[in-house]
Design a protein around this motif. Sequence first.
Motif, PDB file in Angstrom:
ATOM      1  N   SER A   1       0.827  -1.201   0.000  1.00 15.87           N
ATOM      2  CA  SER A   1       0.000   0.000   0.000  1.00 15.87           C
ATOM      3  C   SER A   1       0.861   1.249   0.000  1.00 15.87           C
ATOM      4  CB  SER A   1      -0.930   0.021   1.225  1.00 15.87           C
ATOM      5  OG  SER A   1      -0.170   0.138   2.417  1.00 15.87           O
TER       6      SER A   1
ATOM      7  N   LYS B   1       0.491   5.184   1.444  1.00 14.75           N
ATOM      8  CA  LYS B   1      -0.283   6.085   2.295  1.00 14.75           C
ATOM      9  C   LYS B   1       0.308   7.489   2.224  1.00 14.75           C
ATOM     10  CE  LYS B   1       0.258   3.956   6.213  1.00 14.75           C
ATOM     11  NZ  LYS B   1       0.051   3.599   7.635  1.00 14.75           N
TER      12      LYS B   1
ATOM     13  N   THR C   1      -4.074   8.666   4.852  1.00 15.41           N
ATOM     14  CA  THR C   1      -5.046   8.161   3.881  1.00 15.41           C
ATOM     15  C   THR C   1      -4.394   7.072   3.043  1.00 15.41           C
ATOM     16  OG1 THR C   1      -6.160  10.305   3.723  1.00 15.41           O
ATOM     17  CG2 THR C   1      -6.530   8.735   1.932  1.00 15.41           C
ATOM     18  N   ASP C   2      -5.087   5.925   2.936  1.00 14.03           N
ATOM     19  CA  ASP C   2      -4.617   4.859   2.044  1.00 14.03           C
ATOM     20  C   ASP C   2      -4.922   5.283   0.615  1.00 14.03           C
ATOM     21  OD1 ASP C   2      -3.538   3.057   3.856  1.00 14.03           O
ATOM     22  OD2 ASP C   2      -5.488   2.178   4.299  1.00 14.03           O
TER      23      ASP C   2
ATOM     24  N   LEU D   1      -3.433   4.034  -2.248  1.00 14.72           N
ATOM     25  CA  LEU D   1      -3.454   2.928  -3.198  1.00 14.72           C
ATOM     26  C   LEU D   1      -3.030   1.656  -2.484  1.00 14.72           C
ATOM     27  CD1 LEU D   1      -4.041   2.503  -6.226  1.00 14.72           C
ATOM     28  CD2 LEU D   1      -1.606   2.800  -6.663  1.00 14.72           C
ATOM     29  N   SER D   2      -3.835   0.611  -2.592  1.00  9.31           N
ATOM     30  CA  SER D   2      -3.537  -0.678  -1.971  1.00  9.31           C
ATOM     31  C   SER D   2      -3.751  -1.779  -3.000  1.00  9.31           C
ATOM     32  CB  SER D   2      -4.439  -0.927  -0.757  1.00  9.31           C
ATOM     33  OG  SER D   2      -4.243   0.063   0.238  1.00  9.31           O
TER      34      SER D   2
ATOM     35  N   SER E   1      -7.177  -0.761  -4.921  1.00  7.83           N
ATOM     36  CA  SER E   1      -8.234  -0.006  -4.263  1.00  7.83           C
ATOM     37  C   SER E   1      -7.600   1.166  -3.534  1.00  7.83           C
ATOM     38  CB  SER E   1      -9.015  -0.901  -3.285  1.00  7.83           C
ATOM     39  OG  SER E   1      -8.153  -1.366  -2.253  1.00  7.83           O
ATOM     40  N   GLY E   2      -8.430   1.996  -2.906  1.00  4.69           N
ATOM     41  CA  GLY E   2      -7.914   3.133  -2.167  1.00  4.69           C
ATOM     42  C   GLY E   2      -8.516   4.436  -2.651  1.00  4.69           C
TER      43      GLY E   2
ATOM     44  N   ASN F   1     -14.549   4.732  -6.690  1.00  4.00           N
ATOM     45  CA  ASN F   1     -15.248   3.836  -5.771  1.00  4.00           C
ATOM     46  C   ASN F   1     -16.632   3.433  -6.273  1.00  4.00           C
ATOM     47  OD1 ASN F   1     -17.046   6.012  -5.042  1.00  4.00           O
ATOM     48  ND2 ASN F   1     -15.437   6.787  -3.693  1.00  4.00           N
TER      49      ASN F   1
END
Length: 358
Positions: free
Chosen positions: A186, A188, A197-198, A200-201, A210-211, A216
Motif C-alpha cells: 500500500s 499512504k 489516507t490509504d 493505493l492498496s 483499491s484506495g 469507488n
Amino acid sequence: MSQNSPRLDLPFIQQSQAQKHVTHNEALRKLDVIVQLSVASTGAINPPPSPDQGEVHALGAAPTGDWAGQAGKLAAWLDNAWHFVSPVSGWRAWNESQSRLIVWDGSDWADAPIATQNLKGIGISATYDETNRLSVRSSASLLSHDGQGHQLKINKANAGETASLLFQSNWTGHAEMGLSGTTGFSIKVSPDGSNWTDALSFDPASAIASGAAVQNSSDDTTPGRLMRADFGYGPGNLLGTVSANGDAPTGAVIERGTTPDGDYVRFADGTQICTATLKPTSCTASDGSLFASGTDVWTFPIAFAAGSAPVVSGSGSSTSRFMGIDAPSDLQVVYKVFSVNSDPGLHAPALTAIGRWR
C-alpha cells in the motif's frame, strides 16, 4: 640462557657482565621505539634530510641511502643515527600521515581488521540509537550490484507488523509505502504526519487495486482519481453487449448486431435503432391512379422495450413511391408501399425504427 627476549628481541643483562647499563639502556631504547608504535610514513624509500629525534618510518621494498638493505624494517632516528628493528607479525602502529591504524601481517603493513558482525549500531556522520541502529547523514546513499542484480530487503516478524519506507519532511511523515499491518502493498499519504489516507492498496492474492486514488463507483467522477476497468470505457469494452442495472450501465457502450430481419444498434443510454432493406416490391396501375402494393409486416431484428412504441420511417426507394406506416408494436410494424404513377419496376423499400431497449 638466550642473549635476547623471544618476542621483542630485547638484550638481556648477562651474569657477571660489565657495563650493565649499556645493555639495559639498549633495551629501553628499543622499547621506546616499538611500544605505542607510531610511524611517520609507510613504504618509505628515501631517508628524510632532517629527521626528528625518535622519528620512525616503515620502510618499503627497496629503500635507498642510509636505509639501503633494510627493506620491510622500521627505521628510527635516535641520537643522530638510524636504528633498524624488524617487525613481528601482529605488531600494530599508528600511521601518522594517514591517521589510521595499521598492522604488520608478516610481509606488509595493512589496515587493522575491524569486527563487522553483531555490531550494536553504526553511525555514519550521525549518531545511532536503539531504534535507528544504522544512521547515515549524507547527500545521497548508493547501493550497487556486485556483478549482476541487487535487492534491498525489508523483512518483518509477522503479517501484523510493518515493513515499509517512510518519507519525511523536517522529521514529519508525509508518505509511506510497503506492508503496513498486512501482507498487501500500500501507499499512504498524510498532510501532517498524524492523519493518514490509504491512497493505493493492492490485494496480495488478486493484485486488484483499491484506495482513495481509485474510483469507488461507476458514477464517481472525482478529478484526479484512477478509473477502474469495470467503471470506465476503452477499446476493450466500448463495443459489446449493453446492459444496465436500473439507470446505470453495466455493459458496453455500443452493441451492434445483424439478423435475417435487419440490423440493429443499441446504446448504453437505452437508445435502440433498427434498420432493414426489405424485399423488392412492384407498384402498377392500368389507369395511372394511386396504387398500393399491399400490406406487409417488418419484424424488428431485435425487440424494443416491452410496451414501447418506436418511431418508424421508411422510403419506397423511388421518387414515385412512398410508404405508409401503421402503429408499430415493440416487435414489428405493418407497412404499405404506394405509387403515384404506374411503375412496373421492383424496388426494395427501406425502414428505420428508433426507440428504446430499456
